[in-house]
Design a protein around this motif. Structure first.
Motif, PDB file in Angstrom:
ATOM      1  N   ARG A 110      57.011 -28.627  17.052  1.00 56.86           N
ATOM      2  CA  ARG A 110      57.841 -29.827  17.064  1.00 56.86           C
ATOM      3  C   ARG A 110      57.473 -30.662  18.278  1.00 56.86           C
ATOM      4  O   ARG A 110      57.598 -30.220  19.414  1.00 56.86           O
ATOM      5  N   LYS A 111      56.992 -31.865  18.020  1.00 55.61           N
ATOM      6  CA  LYS A 111      56.547 -32.739  19.102  1.00 55.61           C
ATOM      7  C   LYS A 111      57.723 -33.504  19.694  1.00 55.61           C
ATOM      8  O   LYS A 111      58.582 -34.017  18.981  1.00 55.61           O
ATOM      9  N   THR A 123      61.733 -37.050  21.457  1.00 58.88           N
ATOM     10  CA  THR A 123      61.812 -37.182  20.007  1.00 58.88           C
ATOM     11  C   THR A 123      61.724 -35.780  19.407  1.00 58.88           C
ATOM     12  O   THR A 123      61.546 -34.800  20.124  1.00 58.88           O
ATOM     13  N   GLU A 143      59.616 -34.356  16.224  1.00 58.60           N
ATOM     14  CA  GLU A 143      58.714 -34.644  15.111  1.00 58.60           C
ATOM     15  C   GLU A 143      57.923 -33.392  14.737  1.00 58.60           C
ATOM     16  O   GLU A 143      57.247 -32.815  15.580  1.00 58.60           O
ATOM     17  N   GLU A 144      58.037 -32.979  13.502  1.00 60.02           N
ATOM     18  CA  GLU A 144      57.282 -31.817  13.034  1.00 60.02           C
ATOM     19  C   GLU A 144      55.808 -32.185  12.880  1.00 60.02           C
ATOM     20  O   GLU A 144      55.472 -33.287  12.447  1.00 60.02           O
ATOM     21  N   GLN A 145      54.931 -31.255  13.263  1.00 61.62           N
ATOM     22  CA  GLN A 145      53.496 -31.456  13.057  1.00 61.62           C
ATOM     23  C   GLN A 145      52.815 -30.107  12.942  1.00 61.62           C
ATOM     24  O   GLN A 145      53.287 -29.114  13.494  1.00 61.62           O
ATOM     25  N   ASP A 157      52.756 -41.794  20.367  1.00 67.59           N
ATOM     26  CA  ASP A 157      52.765 -42.795  19.304  1.00 67.59           C
ATOM     27  C   ASP A 157      53.473 -44.045  19.803  1.00 67.59           C
ATOM     28  O   ASP A 157      54.626 -43.990  20.246  1.00 67.59           O
ATOM     29  N   GLU A 191      56.950 -44.806  18.314  1.00 71.00           N
ATOM     30  CA  GLU A 191      58.020 -43.954  18.828  1.00 71.00           C
ATOM     31  C   GLU A 191      58.380 -44.322  20.260  1.00 71.00           C
ATOM     32  O   GLU A 191      59.555 -44.245  20.657  1.00 71.00           O
TER      33      GLU A 191
END
Length: 455
Positions: A224-225, A269, A271-273, A282, A285
Motif C-alpha cells: 500500500r503506497k 495516501t 493506494e494499492e499497488q 504522482d 495525488e
C-alpha cells in the motif's frame, strides 16, 4: 562454523528493535538486510508519530504492543538522547456525520485505557488551533500522542546491538534455508550463515521469505503506497497538535502534523499497488494532498512545499498483525506491521522475546547505551556549539562535524540516503541543490555508494 542464537531477517523498525531486545537478553544475533542500510525499506517513510493505541482494536496484539512500546520509548529516550515533541493529537470531525462518530471513538479510547482522551467542542478546537478551518465540528483530544525522530531511535538500537556483539550485514538477501532440527543454514548472496532460530521481520517481503524457508505462507503482502507532502518550516507556526481524521476500516486517513525537523507534513495516501520495491510520486495525488491540507489549514495556501515523497506499507489481506510462531522449527514471523509499527516496535520486540525465550525472561539494562546526536529543531543543534567546522547544508544547518561523525560512526551510512537520515543533509528547501557538491567532496571514498548512485 559460527552459530548465532538468532538471525533476524530485515533491519527495519521491527527488526532493529527485536535484535536489540534479544541481544539485551544475552542472545548472539545477526541481522541480514537486503538493502544498503537500516530502514532502507518500508520503515524509511514512517510518519514519526508515537501513538497511544486509542483507536486500536480492543484486546488486540496491536493495542498491547503499541501501549507497551509507547511506555518503553518514553522510559528509554532520555538515556539515548532521543527527542520528543509533545504535541498531543486531535481527531477532528469536519462534517456532522463525523462528529456523530466521535463519542464512539472516545468510548473505544477509554476501553483501551487511554482515559485522558476527551471530547472537545468546535469552539475549544478553534481556541487551541486558531488557524484550522471553520468547518471543524468538534474533536477527540488525545494528549499523549507525540511526534518523534523517525530514524535515530532505530540507529540507536542497532548501535546497542553491535556494542553487545551483534552483527549487521547489508546487501545480504536471505534466499533459502534448511533446518536440521537444531540449526538453520541460511543461504544468502553473501554466503551461508547459521543460527539456532530465525525471526522474519522482512516487511514488504515477509510472505516471500516465509514461503522460501517454510514451504508455505500464512499471509500475503498487498503493498500500500502512501504519498506525503512536506511544507516549509514557516508552516510550523500555524499548528500545534497532530491533526488526525476520523478513521475508517481501511486506513487511518490523512494526517496533518508538525515534524521533529520543524516542517509540516500531510499524508499519507492509501493506494494499492503490486510493486514491492518502487513507490513513485504522482502529481495528481500531490495536488489532492495539498488541496486537502489547505482545506484543513487555510493559512497554508501559498506556503512553499519543501519536499514530496512516497513510501510503501506491508499491508495484508487482514488488518491485524500477522504472527507465526513455528516452535518446532525455531521460527517466528512478525508481519503485516503497518502504520503503528514505529510505536509498536519495542512492544513487538518484547512479544517476540517472550515467544522465543520464555515469558519470564527479564533482561537487565546493559551498557553501553548509545547517546544520539540531536536532529530535532526544538532542541539545541550542533551548529550552536563552537568548533563545528563549517555549515555544509545551509537549509538544515548541518555541520561538517555532524557529517564527519556520521561517516566515522560505528554503523556508518553507505549512501546519501543513509547520511540524510543520520544528519538531515539535503532535506531542506533546495533538496541538495546547493550542498551536493560539497557533500560529494566530504564523502569521497567514504561512502560505498557516492552521491548520484541510483538506488
Amino acid at each position: 562454523m559460527e552459530v548465532y542464537d538468532f538471525a533476524i531477517i530485515g533491519a527495519g523498525v521491527v527488526g532493529c528493535a527485536t535484535a536489540r531486545r534479544l541481544a539485551l537478553a544475552g542472545a548472539k544475533v545477526i541481522v541480514l538486510e537486503k538493502g544498503r542500510d537500516i530502514l532502507s525499506g518500508a520503515s524509511k517513510a514512517n510518519s514519526a508519530i508515537l501513538h497511544t493505541g486509542f483507536d486500536a482494536p480492543p484486546g488486540s496484539l496491536e493495542l498491547a504492543c503499541v501501549q507497551e512500546g509507547h511506555a518503553e520509548y518514553l522510559a528509554l529516550r532520555e538515556s539515548m538522547h532521543l527527542p520528543v515533541l509533545k504535541t498531543g493529537a486531535m481527531v477532528v470531525a469536519w462534517t456532522d456525520d463525523e462528529a456523530k462518530r466521535l463519542p464512539a471513538l472516545e468510548s473505544q479510547a477509554h476501553e483501551n485505557d487511554v482515559m485522558d482522551a476527551v471530547l472537545i467542542e468546535a469552539k475549544e478546537v478553534r481556541k487551541r488551533e486558531p488557524h484550522l478551518s471553520n468547518d471543524v465540528r468538534g474533536a477527540l483530544w488525545v494528549p499523549r500522542e507525540y511526534v518523534i525522530d523517525p530514524w535515530s531511535p532505530f540507529l540507536a538500537y542497532a548501535l546497542q546491538v553491535q556494542a553487545m556483539g551483534g552483527r549487521f550485514l547489508f546487501e545480504t538477501e536471505a534466499r533459502d534455508g534448511v533446518f536440521d532440527g537444531q540449526t538453520w543454514a541460511i543461504e544468502t548472496n553473501a554466503g551461508t550463515f547459521f543460527a539456532k532460530g530465525i525471526v522474519n521481520c522482512a516487511g514488504l517481503y515477509g510472505d516471500l521469505v516465509e514461503e522460501r524457508f517454510l514451504g508455505s505462507v500464512s499471509f500475503r503482502i498487498q503493498p500500500r503506497k502512501g504519498q506525503f507532502v512536506v511544507f516549509d518550516k514557516a508552516a510550523s507556526a500555524l499548528l500545534s497538535a497532530i491533526i488526525l481524521p476520523v478513521p475508517n476500516d481501511r486506513t487511518k486517513g490523512i494526517v496533518l502534523c508538525r515534524t521533529i525537523f520543524g516542517n509540516v507534513l500531510v499524508g499519507p495516501t492509501a493506494e494499492e499497488q503490486p510493486d514491492r520495491a518502487i513507490a513513485t510520486v504522482d502529481e495528481g495525488e500531490m495536488v489532492k494532498l495539498i488541496s486537502r491540507a489547505e482545506a484543513m489549514l487555510p493559512a497554508l495556501r501559498g506556503m512553499p512545499v519543501t519536499a514530496i515523497y512516497a513510501g510503501l506499507r506491508p499491508a495484508t489481506e487482514q488488518k491485524y498483525y500477522r504472527i507465526r510462531h513455528d516452535k518446532q522449527r525455531s521460527w517466528l514471523t512478525v508481519g503485516g506491521i503497518r502504520s503503528t509499527g514505529l510505536t509498536a516496535s519495542l512492544g513487538l520486540a518484547n512479544h517476540a522475546a517472550a515467544l522465543l525465550l520464555g515469558e519470564h525472561d527479564n533482561p537487565t539494562p546493559r551498557e553501553p547505551v548509545p547517546k544520539m546526536a540531536n536532529l530535532a529543531e526544538h532542541v539545541a543543534r550542533d551548529w550552536q556549539t563552537p568548533g563545528y567546522g563549517e555549515i555544509v547544508c545551509h537549509c538544515e544547518l548541518v555541520t561538517r562535524r555532524e557529517i564527519d561523525n556520521a561517516l566515522s560512526g560505528a554503523l556508518p551510512p553507505r549512501d546519501l540516503s543513509g547520511l540524510k537520515r543520520r544528519t538531515r543533509c539535503t532535506m531542506g528547501r533546495c533538496q541538495g541543490f546547493n550542498c551536493l557538491g560539497r557533500l560529494a567532496e566530504l564523502t569521497k571514498e567514504r561512502l560505498p555508494y557516492p552521491p548520484g548512485t541510483p538506488l
